[in-house]
Design a protein around this motif. Structure first.
Motif, PDB file in Angstrom:
ATOM      1  N   UNK A  14      -0.368  19.617  -6.701  1.00 19.52           N
ATOM      2  CA  UNK A  14       0.641  19.646  -5.643  1.00 19.52           C
ATOM      3  C   UNK A  14       1.833  20.422  -6.164  1.00 19.52           C
ATOM      4  N   UNK A  15       2.354  21.346  -5.363  1.00 19.74           N
ATOM      5  CA  UNK A  15       3.543  22.128  -5.715  1.00 19.74           C
ATOM      6  C   UNK A  15       4.693  21.664  -4.817  1.00 19.74           C
ATOM      7  N   UNK A  16       5.672  20.983  -5.424  1.00 17.19           N
ATOM      8  CA  UNK A  16       6.777  20.402  -4.662  1.00 17.19           C
ATOM      9  C   UNK A  16       7.704  21.463  -4.055  1.00 17.19           C
ATOM     10  N   UNK A  17       7.866  22.610  -4.715  1.00 20.68           N
ATOM     11  CA  UNK A  17       8.829  23.609  -4.240  1.00 20.68           C
ATOM     12  C   UNK A  17       8.519  24.120  -2.837  1.00 20.68           C
ATOM     13  N   UNK A  18       7.240  24.211  -2.473  1.00 17.21           N
ATOM     14  CA  UNK A  18       6.900  24.657  -1.119  1.00 17.21           C
ATOM     15  C   UNK A  18       5.974  23.669  -0.399  1.00 17.21           C
ATOM     16  N   UNK A  19       5.819  22.478  -0.965  1.00 13.30           N
ATOM     17  CA  UNK A  19       5.050  21.377  -0.379  1.00 13.30           C
ATOM     18  C   UNK A  19       3.612  21.797  -0.055  1.00 13.30           C
ATOM     19  N   UNK A  20       2.939  22.349  -1.072  1.00 12.97           N
ATOM     20  CA  UNK A  20       1.571  22.827  -0.875  1.00 12.97           C
ATOM     21  C   UNK A  20       0.603  22.180  -1.854  1.00 12.97           C
ATOM     22  N   UNK A  21      -0.663  22.134  -1.430  1.00 13.42           N
ATOM     23  CA  UNK A  21      -1.754  21.806  -2.334  1.00 13.42           C
ATOM     24  C   UNK A  21      -2.338  23.129  -2.781  1.00 13.42           C
ATOM     25  N   UNK A  22      -2.556  23.270  -4.079  1.00 12.84           N
ATOM     26  CA  UNK A  22      -3.018  24.542  -4.624  1.00 12.84           C
ATOM     27  C   UNK A  22      -4.270  24.374  -5.468  1.00 12.84           C
ATOM     28  N   UNK A  23      -5.116  25.399  -5.400  1.00  9.41           N
ATOM     29  CA  UNK A  23      -6.277  25.501  -6.280  1.00  9.41           C
ATOM     30  C   UNK A  23      -5.877  26.463  -7.393  1.00  9.41           C
ATOM     31  N   UNK A  47       0.824  -1.199   0.000  1.00 12.26           N
ATOM     32  CA  UNK A  47       0.000   0.000   0.000  1.00 12.26           C
ATOM     33  C   UNK A  47       0.864   1.258   0.000  1.00 12.26           C
ATOM     34  N   UNK A  48       0.416   2.227  -0.772  1.00  8.65           N
ATOM     35  CA  UNK A  48       1.128   3.498  -0.847  1.00  8.65           C
ATOM     36  C   UNK A  48       0.583   4.435   0.212  1.00  8.65           C
ATOM     37  N   UNK A  49       1.436   5.302   0.726  1.00  9.97           N
ATOM     38  CA  UNK A  49       0.948   6.254   1.725  1.00  9.97           C
ATOM     39  C   UNK A  49      -0.093   7.200   1.117  1.00  9.97           C
ATOM     40  N   UNK A  50      -0.965   7.674   1.975  1.00 10.51           N
ATOM     41  CA  UNK A  50      -1.990   8.648   1.589  1.00 10.51           C
ATOM     42  C   UNK A  50      -2.115   9.656   2.727  1.00 10.51           C
ATOM     43  N   UNK A  51      -2.434  10.880   2.363  1.00 13.35           N
ATOM     44  CA  UNK A  51      -2.686  11.931   3.347  1.00 13.35           C
ATOM     45  C   UNK A  51      -4.060  12.501   3.068  1.00 13.35           C
ATOM     46  N   UNK A  52      -4.793  12.801   4.106  1.00 16.84           N
ATOM     47  CA  UNK A  52      -6.131  13.376   3.963  1.00 16.84           C
ATOM     48  C   UNK A  52      -6.094  14.825   4.430  1.00 16.84           C
ATOM     49  N   UNK A  53      -6.773  15.684   3.670  1.00 17.85           N
ATOM     50  CA  UNK A  53      -6.959  17.082   4.051  1.00 17.85           C
ATOM     51  C   UNK A  53      -8.469  17.249   4.214  1.00 17.85           C
ATOM     52  N   UNK A  54      -8.892  17.661   5.391  1.00 16.39           N
ATOM     53  CA  UNK A  54     -10.324  17.713   5.685  1.00 16.39           C
ATOM     54  C   UNK A  54     -11.015  18.866   4.959  1.00 16.39           C
ATOM     55  N   UNK A  89       6.653  17.053   9.293  1.00 14.36           N
ATOM     56  CA  UNK A  89       6.216  15.849  10.008  1.00 14.36           C
ATOM     57  C   UNK A  89       5.240  15.025   9.163  1.00 14.36           C
ATOM     58  N   UNK A  90       4.322  15.702   8.441  1.00  8.46           N
ATOM     59  CA  UNK A  90       3.351  14.985   7.612  1.00  8.46           C
ATOM     60  C   UNK A  90       4.030  14.226   6.472  1.00  8.46           C
ATOM     61  N   UNK A  91       5.151  14.743   5.995  1.00 12.73           N
ATOM     62  CA  UNK A  91       5.833  14.121   4.852  1.00 12.73           C
ATOM     63  C   UNK A  91       7.005  13.235   5.260  1.00 12.73           C
ATOM     64  N   UNK A  92       7.350  13.210   6.545  1.00 11.92           N
ATOM     65  CA  UNK A  92       8.537  12.473   7.000  1.00 11.92           C
ATOM     66  C   UNK A  92       8.451  10.978   6.712  1.00 11.92           C
ATOM     67  N   UNK A  93       7.370  10.329   7.102  1.00  9.93           N
ATOM     68  CA  UNK A  93       7.255   8.882   6.904  1.00  9.93           C
ATOM     69  C   UNK A  93       7.237   8.510   5.429  1.00  9.93           C
ATOM     70  N   UNK A  94       6.375   9.135   4.607  1.00  3.56           N
ATOM     71  CA  UNK A  94       6.421   8.794   3.182  1.00  3.56           C
ATOM     72  C   UNK A  94       7.804   9.035   2.565  1.00  3.56           C
TER      73      UNK A  94
END
Length: 183
Positions: free
Chosen positions: A100-109, A24-31, A152-157
């Motif tokens: 997803x923007x890798x340069x600043x680790x953000x989700x963008x609309x 299984x691949x890691x997943x993150x949820x944003x509420x 911390x959210x990205x450390x394990x993946x």
């Protein structure tokens, strides 16, 4: 007895021959609450048209559209000014693509798109003037951050060799799927 054991073993052989399922691949949820909070920070937006018309777009309601894999906002539009006899109030629905923007680790609309504008009781010429301002308002909204991942959210993946990859809209928020770093 041996025959039954042989038949049973042969019947089970295909089950043992299958490859193990992919890990299984890691997943993150944003509420939805986090998304709504980020969206709310973008409003109200005020725009005018040469002193003749002023629009105030406010009070966002969050729209989650899993079928289109987009999020949206249901907004209140208030129009006033000399071009209108009386102030007009209506509703505007916008949708946004996600990335997803890798340069600043953000989700963008981004890429706001007008779905619907409802202006009940507005004279046609006033509605036309209001519609003329919509592209400017959506352009001004541009791209914005919905969520910034913490280290911390990205450390394990990250230690598992994964990076954020795909953003999926769910009924109750967003899910970010991770992919191997090499892909």
């Amino acid at each position: 007895m041996r025959r039954r054991l042989l038949v049973t073993a042969l019947a089970c052989a295909p089950a043992f021959a299958q490859e193990p399922p992919e890990s299984p691949r890691p997943r993150q949820k944003v509420s939805a609450a986090q998304i709504y909070e980020a969206l709310s920070r973008r409003f109200p937006v005020k725009r005018g048209l040469g002193g003749l018309l002023e629009l105030v777009v406010s009070a966002p309601g969050l729209l989650l559209l899993p079928a289109r894999n987009k999020i949206g906002a249901s907004l209140r539009v208030e129009a006033s000014g000399p071009a209108l006899r009386t102030p007009q109030v209506g509703d505007l629905d916008l949708v946004f693509a996600l990335r997803y923007e890798a340069s600043d680790q953000t989700l963008r609309a981004y890429e706001p798109e007008v779905l619907d504008l409802r202006l009940p009781g507005t004279p046609p010429e006033s509605a036309q003037a209001i519609r003329a301002l919509l592209p400017r308002i959506t352009r001004d909204l541009g791209e914005f951050v919905l969520h910034q991942f913490t280290p911390r959210e990205l450390a394990l993946p990250d230690t598992m060799g994964f990076k954020p990859d795909r953003v999926t809209v769910l009924e109750d928020g967003l899910e970010v799927s991770f992919a191997p770093k090499g892909s």
